[in-house]
Write a protein that holds these residues in place. Structure first.
Motif: not given
Length: 271
Positions: A135, A143, A146, A150, A187, A189
Motif C-alpha cells: 500500500y 488509490d 481505496d 469505499r 486506512p 477507506s
C-alpha cells in the motif's frame, strides 16, 4: 417487359417483403446491440479500471475489447440495413458471414467467462493481497484499493485483519490504549465515517466490535466474488440468447441473398 401476376408470384412477393422487413428489423436490433456494447465499454473503461488494476492476472484490456467490438457491430448492423435497402446480395452474404463470426466470438466469450471464473477470482484475490501489502509503495494500486473499499464498503482482501500485518500498519503502529482492548490503525477507506481509522479503540475483534468501532467488517474479495458470481450467469445467459438470435439473422440474410440472385440459373419446378 410484361408482368403476369400469378398467385404464386404474389405470395412470393409477400414472402420477399416479409423477409426484407424481418432482416431490416434484425439489423436495427443488431445495430442497437452494437451501440449498447459500445456504451458498456465506455462504462467499463471508467468504472472497472480499479478492478483491472488490482487483479494479479494480466488480462487483455476488456473495456477496449468492448469498445472496438461495439463499434464494429454497429458498423455491420448499418451495412445489413444498407444491404436490405439496396438489395445487394453480396453485402447480405458478407453480413451473414459477419453474424457467424460474431456468434462464435460471443459463444467463446460467454463460455470462457463461465469456465475461468475461479481463475479470474484467484487472480483478483492475490492482487488484493498484494495491494494491501504494498500500500505504501504503489500509488496507483493504493488509490484503486481505496476507491474499491469505499465503493463496496469493505476492508482488506479477506478482512480488516489483513491490514495489521501490512507495511502501512507498521508505519502507523498503534499502542494499546485501553484497559481491556486494543486500538488499531487502518486506512481511511476502511472507515464508515470520514473521520479516519487511526488509533481506533477496538473493544472486541468480532464483527459487532468492529462495526461499533466504525470499521467495515467484510473483506473485499468476498464482496467482489459474490458480485461477479451473481452476474456472470446473467451475462452468459444474455450472450447465449444473443447468439441464438444471431442464427436467425444469418438464416434471414442468406435466404434473402439467394432470393435476390439473378434468376437465370433458377429453374421453376412445377408440382
Amino acid at each position: 417487359s410484361h408482368h403476369f401476376h400469378f398467385p404464386e408470384e404474389s405470395t412470393g412477393n409477400i414472402f420477399m417483403y416479409l423477409l426484407r422487413l424481418a432482416l431490416l428489423t434484425f439489423s436495427c436490433l443488431f445495430w442497437a446491440a452494437g451501440l449498447a456494447i459500445f456504451s458498456l465499454g465506455v462504462w467499463a473503461q471508467i468504472s472497472l479500471s480499479d478492478f483491472m488494476l488490482l487483479s494479479a492476472n494480466r488480462y487483455p484490456n476488456a473495456p477496449l475489447i468492448l469498445l472496438s467490438t461495439g463499434a464494429v457491430v454497429t458498423a455491420w448492423g448499418f451495412l445489413g440495413c444498407l444491404g436490405v435497402a439496396a438489395k445487394l446480395p453480396c453485402l447480405l452474404r458478407a453480413y451473414g458471414f459477419f453474424q457467424l463470426a460474431a456468434l462464435i466470438a460471443g459463444l467463446a466469450g460467454g463460455l470462457s467467462g463461465l469456465f475461468y471464473r475461479e481463475d479470474i477470482a484467484g487472480g483478483f484475490r492475490s492482487g488484493l493481497q498484494r495491494a494491501v501489502a504494498g500500500y505504501t509503495e504503489d500509488e496507483g494500486r493504493a488509490d484503486a484499493l481505496d476507491s474499491l473499499q469505499r465503493a463496496l464498503e469493505c476492508c482488506g482482501a479477506e478482512g480488516w485483519r489483513d491490514w495489521l500485518s501490512s507495511d502501512w500498519a507498521i508505519q502507523h503502529i498503534a499502542f494499546p490504549s485501553i484497559e481491556n482492548g486494543t486500538s488499531v490503525s487502518l486506512p481511511d477507506s476502511c472507515c464508515m465515517k470520514r473521520k479516519g481509522c487511526r488509533n481506533r479503540p477496538l473493544l472486541s475483534d468480532d464483527n459487532e466490535g468492529v462495526v461499533s468501532a466504525g470499521i467495515h467488517p467484510h473483506g473485499c474479495f468476498r464482496k467482489v466474488f459474490s458480485l461477479v458470481n451473481d452476474n456472470v450467469f446473467h451475462i452468459a445467459a444474455t450472450v447465449l440468447g444473443l447468439a441464438f438470435t444471431q442464427i436467425g439473422g444469418i438464416a434471414l440474410a442468406c435466404m434473402l441473398a439467394n432470393r435476390l440472385e439473378p434468376r437465370e440459373n433458377q429453374q421453376v419446378v412445377g408440382h
